[in-house]
Enzyme design. Sequence first.
Site, short mmCIF file in Angstrom:
data_model
loop_
_atom_site.label_atom_id
_atom_site.label_comp_id
_atom_site.label_asym_id
_atom_site.label_seq_id
_atom_site.Cartn_x
_atom_site.Cartn_y
_atom_site.Cartn_z
N ASP A 109 16.19 -13.05 21.45
CA ASP A 109 16.81 -12.82 20.15
C ASP A 109 16.13 -11.60 19.53
OD1 ASP A 109 18.08 -13.22 17.50
OD2 ASP A 109 18.55 -15.21 18.25
N HIS A 166 17.22 -8.44 20.75
CA HIS A 166 18.27 -7.97 19.85
C HIS A 166 17.81 -6.87 18.92
CE1 HIS A 166 20.69 -12.01 20.32
NE2 HIS A 166 20.47 -11.38 21.47
#
Length: 430
Positions: free
Chosen positions: A246, A273
């Site tokens: 993430d 991310h």
Amino acid sequence: MTKRFREWVLLSIVASMAVCPAAKAQDRRVVAEPVAPHTVCDRPAPSGTNDTARLQDAIDHCPGGTAVYLGRGEFRSGPLEMKSGVTLWIGRGATLFAMPEPALYDRGRGQCGRIAGKGDGCRPFIRFSKTRGGGIYGDGIIDGRGGAPIAGSTETWWQLARRAQGEGGNQNAPRLIQIDHAQDITFHGVTLRNAPNFHVAMNRVEGATFWGLTIDAPADARNTDGIDPGASQDVTITHSFIRTGDDNVAIKAGDNGPTRHISIVDNYFGWGHGMSIGSEVNSGASDILVRDLALDGTTSGLRIKSDVSRGGLVERVTYENVCLRGNRWPIAFDTKYDPRAQGTRIPVYRQIALRHVRGDNGALLMRGADERHALDVTLEDVRFSDAATWQLENANVTANHSDVSPPLPGRAGEQLSGGWKGCAKAFHNW
């Protein structure tokens, strides 16, 4: 850490000392490389079974300014509560494993290890709560065992998170490290890996240094953010290697308060991310410096994300000397992160500056909420390949056309040389 990484850290420290980064950093403290405590209070040995009680007893009985030292071997533990001024020192060759047993982390509602409407049913593995000083040091490893089967099930913490996504609920999985209402916390050198949920989450922290960390989780391990400063101030993350499933770093400012004076300096982000601000920014995020950062294969690169359900003011953010490669959205400043969101908390991004930014392909997105709440962005020496595409909507972009490539929509300009090739050395060093 790899040998190449250690060599890069040493070179970066020397270079940073030469240019005196504290003079520009948004963290208002003068930050130097941390030094481990001189006194070791206790040296627990691994038992081969459950070491929770022995480790907690050592932490509780050590005075401030000393360390609990874990030497070579494998330690297994349930949740641990840190004490003011006490350092957990994970020595070379030592690994502290989080036991994958939901009952150990449950907050008393029987939800840990289950999918529910909320995801707050688990205690973290290691918690700093209302502490001052201390932290985690060493060349060893803290492993959250996010990929190990949960006790009484064939499902792992990560599989639980993925199933929750499909079912529209929230997984109840423990964060690896939670820092709440704390001051002057220091992490140095340690490897954090395989967190069941976030690796490091912060709430109302004043003064925190993360120096030379390695944070590592698989790219498909959902919600395994690297470091998330929230409602905090005077935080530095430096000389660290972060790749996760993430956000590599996510600066948040939800209902608990604003986040400001943050320095992200001299780091490498692998898969993940990206370098994110948001999505909760309703209390405001400001005075943020991101400098000397390599983003290699992150889905998003430099990212500010929010929407009308959790928006607020994001201002005085500087990105400087950034290298990007293999990113789907190298730049993603988006006020419509969830286009279905409803509310009146309109995101406003202003005084955002990009200087000396290099990248290759991908979408360069800047999308404001509307004309009245347009983004305010300045570009200086920002160069991507000719295959990159600008996507601008409600964005006031200030730039010299000869300084930006590819040219901004509707502005004449020549294709400049460079792209991420100018960053080849930065990627090679890692």
